[in-house]
Design a protein around this motif. Structure first.
Motif, PDB file in Angstrom:
ATOM      1  N   GLU A 105       0.828  -1.208   0.000  1.00  0.00           N
ATOM      2  CA  GLU A 105       0.000   0.000   0.000  1.00  0.00           C
ATOM      3  C   GLU A 105       0.863   1.259   0.000  1.00  0.00           C
ATOM      4  OE1 GLU A 105      -3.474   1.774   2.838  1.00  0.00           O
ATOM      5  OE2 GLU A 105      -3.483  -0.395   2.474  1.00  0.00           O
ATOM      6  N   ASP A 106       1.906   1.259   0.824  1.00  0.00           N
ATOM      7  CA  ASP A 106       2.747   2.449   0.967  1.00  0.00           C
ATOM      8  C   ASP A 106       3.542   2.746  -0.300  1.00  0.00           C
ATOM      9  OD1 ASP A 106       3.673   4.612   2.641  1.00  0.00           O
ATOM     10  OD2 ASP A 106       5.585   3.539   2.823  1.00  0.00           O
ATOM     11  N   TYR A 107       3.983   1.711  -0.992  1.00  0.00           N
ATOM     12  CA  TYR A 107       4.803   1.884  -2.200  1.00  0.00           C
ATOM     13  C   TYR A 107       3.997   1.703  -3.484  1.00  0.00           C
ATOM     14  CZ  TYR A 107       9.102   2.100   0.492  1.00  0.00           C
ATOM     15  OH  TYR A 107      10.099   2.492   1.352  1.00  0.00           O
ATOM     16  N   SER A 108       2.686   1.605  -3.383  1.00  0.00           N
ATOM     17  CA  SER A 108       1.811   1.400  -4.540  1.00  0.00           C
ATOM     18  C   SER A 108       2.220   0.165  -5.333  1.00  0.00           C
ATOM     19  CB  SER A 108       1.807   2.641  -5.437  1.00  0.00           C
ATOM     20  OG  SER A 108       1.329   3.756  -4.733  1.00  0.00           O
ATOM     21  N   GLY A 109       2.536  -0.885  -4.601  1.00  0.00           N
ATOM     22  CA  GLY A 109       2.879  -2.159  -5.222  1.00  0.00           C
ATOM     23  C   GLY A 109       4.335  -2.529  -5.031  1.00  0.00           C
ATOM     24  N   LEU A 110       4.596  -3.821  -5.087  1.00  0.00           N
ATOM     25  CA  LEU A 110       5.949  -4.369  -5.028  1.00  0.00           C
ATOM     26  C   LEU A 110       6.109  -5.327  -6.200  1.00  0.00           C
ATOM     27  CD1 LEU A 110       6.121  -5.415  -1.237  1.00  0.00           C
ATOM     28  CD2 LEU A 110       7.144  -3.371  -2.260  1.00  0.00           C
ATOM     29  N   THR A 111       7.308  -5.390  -6.742  1.00  0.00           N
ATOM     30  CA  THR A 111       7.569  -6.402  -7.760  1.00  0.00           C
ATOM     31  C   THR A 111       7.682  -7.752  -7.058  1.00  0.00           C
ATOM     32  OG1 THR A 111       9.978  -6.272  -7.609  1.00  0.00           O
ATOM     33  CG2 THR A 111       8.881  -4.721  -9.138  1.00  0.00           C
ATOM     34  N   PRO A 112       7.495  -8.836  -7.795  1.00  0.00           N
ATOM     35  CA  PRO A 112       7.679 -10.162  -7.182  1.00  0.00           C
ATOM     36  C   PRO A 112       9.085 -10.326  -6.573  1.00  0.00           C
ATOM     37  CG  PRO A 112       6.552 -10.388  -9.274  1.00  0.00           C
ATOM     38  CD  PRO A 112       6.980  -8.951  -9.169  1.00  0.00           C
ATOM     39  N   GLU A 113      10.081  -9.772  -7.240  1.00  0.00           N
ATOM     40  CA  GLU A 113      11.451  -9.861  -6.735  1.00  0.00           C
ATOM     41  C   GLU A 113      11.588  -9.120  -5.405  1.00  0.00           C
ATOM     42  OE1 GLU A 113      10.705  -8.739  -9.898  1.00  0.00           O
ATOM     43  OE2 GLU A 113      11.222 -10.589 -10.944  1.00  0.00           O
ATOM     44  N   GLN A 114      11.009  -7.915  -5.322  1.00  0.00           N
ATOM     45  CA  GLN A 114      11.045  -7.160  -4.069  1.00  0.00           C
ATOM     46  C   GLN A 114      10.320  -7.918  -2.962  1.00  0.00           C
ATOM     47  OE1 GLN A 114       9.219  -3.597  -5.641  1.00  0.00           O
ATOM     48  NE2 GLN A 114      11.135  -2.431  -5.416  1.00  0.00           N
ATOM     49  N   ALA A 115       9.133  -8.404  -3.255  1.00  0.00           N
ATOM     50  CA  ALA A 115       8.343  -9.113  -2.251  1.00  0.00           C
ATOM     51  C   ALA A 115       9.086 -10.341  -1.734  1.00  0.00           C
ATOM     52  CB  ALA A 115       6.982  -9.508  -2.822  1.00  0.00           C
ATOM     53  N   ASN A 116       9.699 -11.099  -2.623  1.00  0.00           N
ATOM     54  CA  ASN A 116      10.438 -12.300  -2.204  1.00  0.00           C
ATOM     55  C   ASN A 116      11.655 -11.947  -1.366  1.00  0.00           C
ATOM     56  OD1 ASN A 116       8.685 -14.150  -3.371  1.00  0.00           O
ATOM     57  ND2 ASN A 116       9.758 -14.127  -5.334  1.00  0.00           N
ATOM     58  N   ALA A 117      12.402 -10.929  -1.769  1.00  0.00           N
ATOM     59  CA  ALA A 117      13.589 -10.515  -1.008  1.00  0.00           C
ATOM     60  C   ALA A 117      13.193 -10.009   0.378  1.00  0.00           C
ATOM     61  CB  ALA A 117      14.356  -9.435  -1.775  1.00  0.00           C
ATOM     62  N   ILE A 118      12.128  -9.229   0.439  1.00  0.00           N
ATOM     63  CA  ILE A 118      11.662  -8.692   1.719  1.00  0.00           C
ATOM     64  C   ILE A 118      11.179  -9.823   2.614  1.00  0.00           C
ATOM     65  CG2 ILE A 118       9.852  -7.280   2.792  1.00  0.00           C
ATOM     66  CD1 ILE A 118      10.181  -5.387   0.293  1.00  0.00           C
ATOM     67  N   LYS A 119      10.425 -10.737   2.058  1.00  0.00           N
ATOM     68  CA  LYS A 119       9.899 -11.872   2.830  1.00  0.00           C
ATOM     69  C   LYS A 119      11.046 -12.690   3.432  1.00  0.00           C
ATOM     70  CE  LYS A 119       6.036 -14.734   2.002  1.00  0.00           C
ATOM     71  NZ  LYS A 119       5.218 -15.489   1.071  1.00  0.00           N
ATOM     72  N   GLU A 120      12.059 -12.950   2.625  1.00  0.00           N
ATOM     73  CA  GLU A 120      13.210 -13.723   3.100  1.00  0.00           C
ATOM     74  C   GLU A 120      13.944 -12.989   4.228  1.00  0.00           C
ATOM     75  OE1 GLU A 120      17.404 -15.067   1.170  1.00  0.00           O
ATOM     76  OE2 GLU A 120      15.616 -15.508  -0.021  1.00  0.00           O
ATOM     77  N   GLN A 121      14.156 -11.686   4.052  1.00  0.00           N
ATOM     78  CA  GLN A 121      14.843 -10.907   5.091  1.00  0.00           C
ATOM     79  C   GLN A 121      14.014 -10.849   6.355  1.00  0.00           C
ATOM     80  OE1 GLN A 121      14.139  -7.787   6.625  1.00  0.00           O
ATOM     81  NE2 GLN A 121      16.116  -7.545   7.616  1.00  0.00           N
ATOM     82  N   LEU A 122      12.715 -10.657   6.215  1.00  0.00           N
ATOM     83  CA  LEU A 122      11.847 -10.529   7.391  1.00  0.00           C
ATOM     84  C   LEU A 122      11.816 -11.796   8.236  1.00  0.00           C
ATOM     85  CD1 LEU A 122       8.793  -8.555   5.970  1.00  0.00           C
ATOM     86  CD2 LEU A 122      10.564  -7.714   7.523  1.00  0.00           C
ATOM     87  N   LEU A 123      11.835 -12.944   7.605  1.00  0.00           N
ATOM     88  CA  LEU A 123      11.811 -14.199   8.350  1.00  0.00           C
ATOM     89  C   LEU A 123      13.005 -14.265   9.306  1.00  0.00           C
ATOM     90  CD1 LEU A 123      10.474 -16.930   8.891  1.00  0.00           C
ATOM     91  CD2 LEU A 123      11.795 -17.854   6.969  1.00  0.00           C
ATOM     92  N   ALA A 124      14.187 -14.004   8.795  1.00  0.00           N
ATOM     93  CA  ALA A 124      15.393 -14.014   9.637  1.00  0.00           C
ATOM     94  C   ALA A 124      15.358 -12.867  10.648  1.00  0.00           C
ATOM     95  CB  ALA A 124      16.639 -13.912   8.758  1.00  0.00           C
ATOM     96  N   TYR A 125      14.902 -11.696  10.218  1.00  0.00           N
ATOM     97  CA  TYR A 125      14.873 -10.536  11.107  1.00  0.00           C
ATOM     98  C   TYR A 125      13.950 -10.775  12.301  1.00  0.00           C
ATOM     99  CZ  TYR A 125      14.465  -5.845  12.879  1.00  0.00           C
ATOM    100  OH  TYR A 125      14.473  -4.762  13.721  1.00  0.00           O
ATOM    101  N   PHE A 126      12.732 -11.220  12.045  1.00  0.00           N
ATOM    102  CA  PHE A 126      11.791 -11.448  13.150  1.00  0.00           C
ATOM    103  C   PHE A 126      12.303 -12.533  14.098  1.00  0.00           C
ATOM    104  CE2 PHE A 126       8.249  -9.681  10.341  1.00  0.00           C
ATOM    105  CZ  PHE A 126       8.163  -8.499  11.049  1.00  0.00           C
ATOM    106  N   ARG A 127      12.884 -13.585  13.556  1.00  0.00           N
ATOM    107  CA  ARG A 127      13.430 -14.641  14.421  1.00  0.00           C
ATOM    108  C   ARG A 127      14.503 -14.093  15.359  1.00  0.00           C
ATOM    109  NH1 ARG A 127      13.858 -19.433   9.903  1.00  0.00           N
ATOM    110  NH2 ARG A 127      11.713 -20.151  10.100  1.00  0.00           N
ATOM    111  N   GLU A 128      15.305 -13.187  14.853  1.00  0.00           N
ATOM    112  CA  GLU A 128      16.414 -12.625  15.642  1.00  0.00           C
ATOM    113  C   GLU A 128      15.983 -11.503  16.583  1.00  0.00           C
ATOM    114  OE1 GLU A 128      20.141 -11.901  17.203  1.00  0.00           O
ATOM    115  OE2 GLU A 128      19.518 -13.592  15.967  1.00  0.00           O
ATOM    116  N   HIS A 129      15.062 -10.644  16.172  1.00  0.00           N
ATOM    117  CA  HIS A 129      14.801  -9.393  16.900  1.00  0.00           C
ATOM    118  C   HIS A 129      13.482  -9.328  17.670  1.00  0.00           C
ATOM    119  CE1 HIS A 129      18.291  -7.280  15.277  1.00  0.00           C
ATOM    120  NE2 HIS A 129      18.078  -8.009  14.198  1.00  0.00           N
ATOM    121  N   LEU A 130      12.505 -10.154  17.312  1.00  0.00           N
ATOM    122  CA  LEU A 130      11.189 -10.045  17.946  1.00  0.00           C
ATOM    123  C   LEU A 130      11.296 -10.248  19.460  1.00  0.00           C
ATOM    124  CD1 LEU A 130       8.178  -9.566  17.358  1.00  0.00           C
ATOM    125  CD2 LEU A 130       7.919 -12.043  17.196  1.00  0.00           C
ATOM    126  N   ASN A 131      10.767  -9.281  20.178  1.00  0.00           N
ATOM    127  CA  ASN A 131      10.740  -9.247  21.645  1.00  0.00           C
ATOM    128  C   ASN A 131      12.130  -9.123  22.274  1.00  0.00           C
ATOM    129  OD1 ASN A 131       7.945  -9.222  21.719  1.00  0.00           O
ATOM    130  ND2 ASN A 131       7.855 -11.451  21.610  1.00  0.00           N
TER     131      ASN A 131
END
Length: 152
Positions: free
Chosen positions: A24-50
């Motif tokens: 919504e904020d960027y008016s869309g993401l490319t599939p490549e962006q979405a996949n890269a972000i998803k991959e980074q977020l998985l590791a990030y949340f595992r490491e940083h959440l709480n």
């Protein structure tokens, strides 16, 4: 609907909410962006959440419908942040069908309370036009500085 702090079992839904926010904020993401972000977020949340990232959620029948992220940063203290701890509010996002019900304000209040408990010197955020009035009602003010924001 239940308001609570997220935990590691929520990671897949947190990734989906972050992607929805970015779409919504960027008016869309490319599939490549979405996949890269998803991959980074998985590791990030595992490491940083709480640890240094606290996420407040509203869920409706086990489905997360709204989020507020509080990212805590420790820096060398100065007169502007005596504790050395500051917070950034991010990813204030509510699914369209749940907006205008006060959910984001309630989650923000939870994050503000956490900031007080953790003795953060201040909270900052970058507001959209749509969100600025809510933030003002909760006590956020324009950040006027003698410094010029720059980025490399």
């Amino acid at each position: 609907m239940q308001l609570r702090q997220a935990n590691k079992t929520d990671i897949s839904q947190l990734i989906n909410m972050r992607l929805a926010y970015l779409e919504e904020d960027y008016s869309g993401l490319t599939p490549e962006q979405a996949n890269a972000i998803k991959e980074q977020l998985l590791a990030y949340f595992r490491e940083h959440l709480n640890k240094d990232l606290f996420v407040y959620v509203c869920e409706d029948n086990t489905v997360i419908v709204s989020t507020v992220f509080l990212l805590i940063t420790e820096k060398p203290a100065n007169p502007s942040f005596l504790t050395g701890l500051t917070g950034t509010i991010m990813n204030v996002y509510t699914l369209p069908n749940y907006r205008k019900r006060g959910i984001a304000g309630s989650l923000l209040s939870m994050a503000i309370q956490e900031a007080k408990t953790k003795k953060l010197s201040y909270l900052d955020l970058k507001a959209t036009q749509a969100g600025s009035s809510l933030y003002s009602q909760l006590g956020f003010a324009l950040d006027e500085s003698k410094y010029i924001p720059m980025r490399f």
